[in-house]
Design a protein around this motif. Structure first.
Motif, PDB file in Angstrom:
ATOM      1  N   ALA A   1      29.959  31.760 -45.849  1.00 25.65           N
ATOM      2  CA  ALA A   1      28.503  31.762 -45.993  1.00 25.65           C
ATOM      3  C   ALA A   1      27.962  30.344 -46.166  1.00 25.65           C
ATOM      4  N   GLU A   2      28.658  29.535 -46.957  1.00 21.96           N
ATOM      5  CA  GLU A   2      28.189  28.164 -47.192  1.00 21.96           C
ATOM      6  C   GLU A   2      28.327  27.306 -45.939  1.00 21.96           C
ATOM      7  N   LEU A   3      29.411  27.504 -45.194  1.00 28.21           N
ATOM      8  CA  LEU A   3      29.605  26.750 -43.951  1.00 28.21           C
ATOM      9  C   LEU A   3      28.550  27.117 -42.912  1.00 28.21           C
ATOM     10  N   LYS A   4      28.209  28.394 -42.818  1.00 24.12           N
ATOM     11  CA  LYS A   4      27.174  28.806 -41.876  1.00 24.12           C
ATOM     12  C   LYS A   4      25.822  28.222 -42.253  1.00 24.12           C
ATOM     13  N   LYS A   5      25.539  28.191 -43.535  1.00 24.69           N
ATOM     14  CA  LYS A   5      24.288  27.602 -44.031  1.00 24.69           C
ATOM     15  C   LYS A   5      24.241  26.114 -43.704  1.00 24.69           C
ATOM     16  N   HIS A   6      25.376  25.448 -43.919  1.00 20.40           N
ATOM     17  CA  HIS A   6      25.465  24.013 -43.647  1.00 20.40           C
ATOM     18  C   HIS A   6      25.348  23.742 -42.152  1.00 20.40           C
ATOM     19  N   ARG A   7      25.928  24.619 -41.339  1.00 16.65           N
ATOM     20  CA  ARG A   7      25.860  24.470 -39.880  1.00 16.65           C
ATOM     21  C   ARG A   7      24.419  24.629 -39.379  1.00 16.65           C
ATOM     22  N   LYS A   8      23.700  25.562 -39.972  1.00 17.95           N
ATOM     23  CA  LYS A   8      22.312  25.805 -39.572  1.00 17.95           C
ATOM     24  C   LYS A   8      21.433  24.592 -39.855  1.00 17.95           C
ATOM     25  N   LEU A   9      21.754  23.870 -40.941  1.00 17.31           N
ATOM     26  CA  LEU A   9      20.979  22.682 -41.309  1.00 17.31           C
ATOM     27  C   LEU A   9      21.410  21.450 -40.509  1.00 17.31           C
ATOM     28  N   ASN A  10      22.599  21.522 -39.884  1.00 16.17           N
ATOM     29  CA  ASN A  10      23.122  20.387 -39.112  1.00 16.17           C
ATOM     30  C   ASN A  10      23.624  20.871 -37.750  1.00 16.17           C
ATOM     31  N   PRO A  11      22.729  21.375 -36.900  1.00 18.22           N
ATOM     32  CA  PRO A  11      23.163  22.009 -35.643  1.00 18.22           C
ATOM     33  C   PRO A  11      23.719  21.060 -34.599  1.00 18.22           C
ATOM     34  N   SER A  12      23.383  19.785 -34.670  1.00 19.36           N
ATOM     35  CA  SER A  12      23.792  18.848 -33.616  1.00 19.36           C
ATOM     36  C   SER A  12      24.975  17.969 -34.000  1.00 19.36           C
ATOM     37  N   THR A  13      25.596  18.241 -35.144  1.00 11.71           N
ATOM     38  CA  THR A  13      26.701  17.394 -35.594  1.00 11.71           C
ATOM     39  C   THR A  13      28.024  17.831 -34.989  1.00 11.71           C
ATOM     40  N   LYS A  14      28.932  16.884 -34.874  1.00  8.80           N
ATOM     41  CA  LYS A  14      30.278  17.130 -34.347  1.00  8.80           C
ATOM     42  C   LYS A  14      31.249  17.410 -35.491  1.00  8.80           C
ATOM     43  N   TRP A  15      31.151  16.597 -36.541  1.00  8.33           N
ATOM     44  CA  TRP A  15      31.994  16.738 -37.718  1.00  8.33           C
ATOM     45  C   TRP A  15      31.307  17.657 -38.717  1.00  8.33           C
ATOM     46  N   VAL A  16      32.086  18.411 -39.479  1.00  4.13           N
ATOM     47  CA  VAL A  16      31.508  19.299 -40.484  1.00  4.13           C
ATOM     48  C   VAL A  16      30.772  18.485 -41.547  1.00  4.13           C
ATOM     49  N   PHE A  17      31.423  17.424 -42.013  1.00  2.36           N
ATOM     50  CA  PHE A  17      30.800  16.555 -43.006  1.00  2.36           C
ATOM     51  C   PHE A  17      30.530  15.209 -42.342  1.00  2.36           C
ATOM     52  N   GLU A  18      29.490  15.185 -41.548  1.00  2.23           N
ATOM     53  CA  GLU A  18      29.213  14.007 -40.722  1.00  2.23           C
ATOM     54  C   GLU A  18      28.290  13.021 -41.438  1.00  2.23           C
ATOM     55  N   GLY A  19      28.627  11.740 -41.273  1.00  2.00           N
ATOM     56  CA  GLY A  19      27.810  10.691 -41.850  1.00  2.00           C
ATOM     57  C   GLY A  19      27.114   9.890 -40.762  1.00  2.00           C
ATOM     58  N   PRO A  20      26.749   8.649 -41.062  1.00  2.02           N
ATOM     59  CA  PRO A  20      26.086   7.801 -40.065  1.00  2.02           C
ATOM     60  C   PRO A  20      27.007   7.495 -38.874  1.00  2.02           C
ATOM     61  N   ARG A  21      26.409   7.187 -37.747  1.00  4.79           N
ATOM     62  CA  ARG A  21      27.138   6.759 -36.546  1.00  4.79           C
ATOM     63  C   ARG A  21      28.126   7.815 -36.038  1.00  4.79           C
ATOM     64  N   ILE A  22      27.786   9.067 -36.215  1.00  8.85           N
ATOM     65  CA  ILE A  22      28.608  10.181 -35.721  1.00  8.85           C
ATOM     66  C   ILE A  22      30.059  10.027 -36.176  1.00  8.85           C
ATOM     67  N   PHE A  23      30.240   9.767 -37.467  1.00  3.49           N
ATOM     68  CA  PHE A  23      31.579   9.618 -38.041  1.00  3.49           C
ATOM     69  C   PHE A  23      31.587  10.327 -39.391  1.00  3.49           C
ATOM     70  N   PRO A  24      32.759  10.829 -39.826  1.00  7.70           N
ATOM     71  CA  PRO A  24      32.823  11.559 -41.091  1.00  7.70           C
ATOM     72  C   PRO A  24      32.241  10.793 -42.278  1.00  7.70           C
ATOM     73  N   LEU A  25      31.569  11.532 -43.126  1.00 10.00           N
ATOM     74  CA  LEU A  25      30.960  10.978 -44.328  1.00 10.00           C
ATOM     75  C   LEU A  25      32.036  10.496 -45.295  1.00 10.00           C
ATOM     76  N   ASP A  26      31.712   9.477 -46.058  1.00  9.02           N
ATOM     77  CA  ASP A  26      32.621   8.983 -47.095  1.00  9.02           C
ATOM     78  C   ASP A  26      32.499   9.913 -48.301  1.00  9.02           C
ATOM     79  N   LEU A  27      33.318  10.948 -48.331  1.00  8.12           N
ATOM     80  CA  LEU A  27      33.227  11.954 -49.386  1.00  8.12           C
ATOM     81  C   LEU A  27      33.662  11.420 -50.746  1.00  8.12           C
ATOM     82  N   ALA A  28      34.556  10.438 -50.756  1.00  5.28           N
ATOM     83  CA  ALA A  28      34.989   9.862 -52.033  1.00  5.28           C
ATOM     84  C   ALA A  28      33.807   9.206 -52.739  1.00  5.28           C
ATOM     85  N   THR A  29      33.005   8.465 -51.987  1.00  4.80           N
ATOM     86  CA  THR A  29      31.819   7.823 -52.561  1.00  4.80           C
ATOM     87  C   THR A  29      30.778   8.868 -52.935  1.00  4.80           C
ATOM     88  N   LEU A  30      30.646   9.901 -52.120  1.00  2.00           N
ATOM     89  CA  LEU A  30      29.732  10.996 -52.439  1.00  2.00           C
ATOM     90  C   LEU A  30      30.090  11.596 -53.794  1.00  2.00           C
TER      91      LEU A  30
END
Length: 360
Positions: free
Chosen positions: A253-282
């Protein structure tokens, strides 16, 4: 008679030549005003090649640090699988005056020098023994006697004792209550990352490596096929870690919600420049800040993985099954040692289950 091949890469001049029939590369100098052309670095190349052409050992006059920086690291510049190797070598052999003062040449390097290397690198700081073993292992594998057998005699790390250091403390494992409080304290991408980590056991690098194409919503599962470490996209840590992971309804359910808010992303947790977000800093900034006043401290994403193992085990799941869920290829030994903490309730229940009288 070798002349070698001089080339420029990564802002420096390198020499490619052969040793014992194997092609190797060695950094000669950084590109600067003094070394602007191949002709200007030719004398440096000749210094390397002359001993070889005369039948002498090329490794003799180099220090361990020089060998790592000029021979080992250039060999691995463009190989994805060497990302960790480069990081280990560089962390061990970075500029350190204490190490430089005593570092001998390779033809004189012995076990005493290896012991000093470990001691100097950790002077004034206390670490668990595993850290010393790790650093000594780097020196052992780095040394050319181990790598290509060009020098005679025993490996200079043989017989080196590991300092006692300090005992390793308990690693934190998020409880179910802590998971719930963390989940309630955050929203958006942070909440999705927390839920996925807490209920799948994915590591931080595996979380960052998730693409939408890896998730099968119809069958409630995801496939772990890659990891992202800093800015490098690499394979999973082991074969066993590349596997299918079941997804619970709350995660779906949470992944579907996140996908709906980010429909054009390639990575699930995408950051700037179409590259994965720095989750450690997050985690260290946004999530840690959000947890103020909740009574829960932030211990990083890996504590979710350890917490999942602990909750599964104390819920009665066999340790072998826990190991498979966490995708530990080495079996239940690693799982039991590092990912499971037997809760007091489990201990008490085990004692209560014992018969009070013998059956006659």
């Amino acid at each position: 008679m070798q002349k070698g091949y001089i080339y420029q890469a990564n802002g420096a001049w390198h020499l490619r030549y052969r040793v014992g029939g194997k092609q190797v590369s060695r950094k000669l100098a950084d590109y600067n005003d003094q070394y602007r052309t191949k002709r200007s670095v030719r004398p440096l190349a000749d210094e390397v090649l002359d001993p070889l052409n005369q039948g002498l050992e090329v490794n003799g006059p180099m220090t361990l640090q020089q060998y790592a920086e000029t021979v080992v690291l250039p060999e691995h510049q463009n190989e994805e699988e060497s990302v960790h190797v480069q990081g280990l070598f560089q962390s061990l052999l970075q500029a350190d005056s204490a190490a430089h003062r005593w570092t001998p040449t390779l033809d004189y390097h012995n076990s005493r020098h290896s012991k000093n290397l470990v001691s100097h690198r950790r002077a004034g700081r206390t670490f668990p023994p595993i850290v010393f073993e790790h650093q000594l292992g780097i020196v052992r594998d780095l040394h050319p006697r181990r790598r290509n057998g060009t020098l005679q005699g025993p490996n200079p790390t043989d017989g080196v004792e590991i300092p006692e250091g300090k005992r390793t403390g308990k690693t934190h494992k998020y409880t179910l209550e802590e998971v719930e409080k963390i989940t309630d304290a955050v929203d958006g991408v942070a909440r999705c990352a927390v839920l996925v980590a807490a209920w799948t056991g994915l590591s931080l690098a595996e979380l960052r490596g998730l693409m939408w194409e890896d998730i099968d919503f119809d069958n409630s599962q995801l496939n772990v096929v890659r990891t992202v470490w800093h800015k490098q996209i690499i394979d999973t840590k082991t074969e066993h870690r590349a596997a299918t992971v079941h997804l619970l309804p709350n995660v779906i359910a949470e992944l579907k919600k996140h996908r709906k808010l980010n429909p054009s992303t390639k990575w699930v947790f995408e950051g700037p420049r179409i590259f994965p977000l720095d989750l450690a800093t997050l985690g260290s900034k946004r999530i840690k800040e959000a947890l103020k006043g909740t009574g829960v401290n932030w211990h990083g994403f890996h504590a979710f993985r350890r917490g999942l193992g602990t909750r599964l085990y104390n819920n009665g799941t066999p340790i072998e099954t826990v190991a498979k869920i966490l995708r530990h290829g080495s079996g239940s030994e690693v799982t039991l040692k590092h990912y499971v903490e037997v809760e007091e309730e489990t201990k008490a229940a085990a004692l209560q289950s014992l018969p009070r009288k013998s059956r006659r």
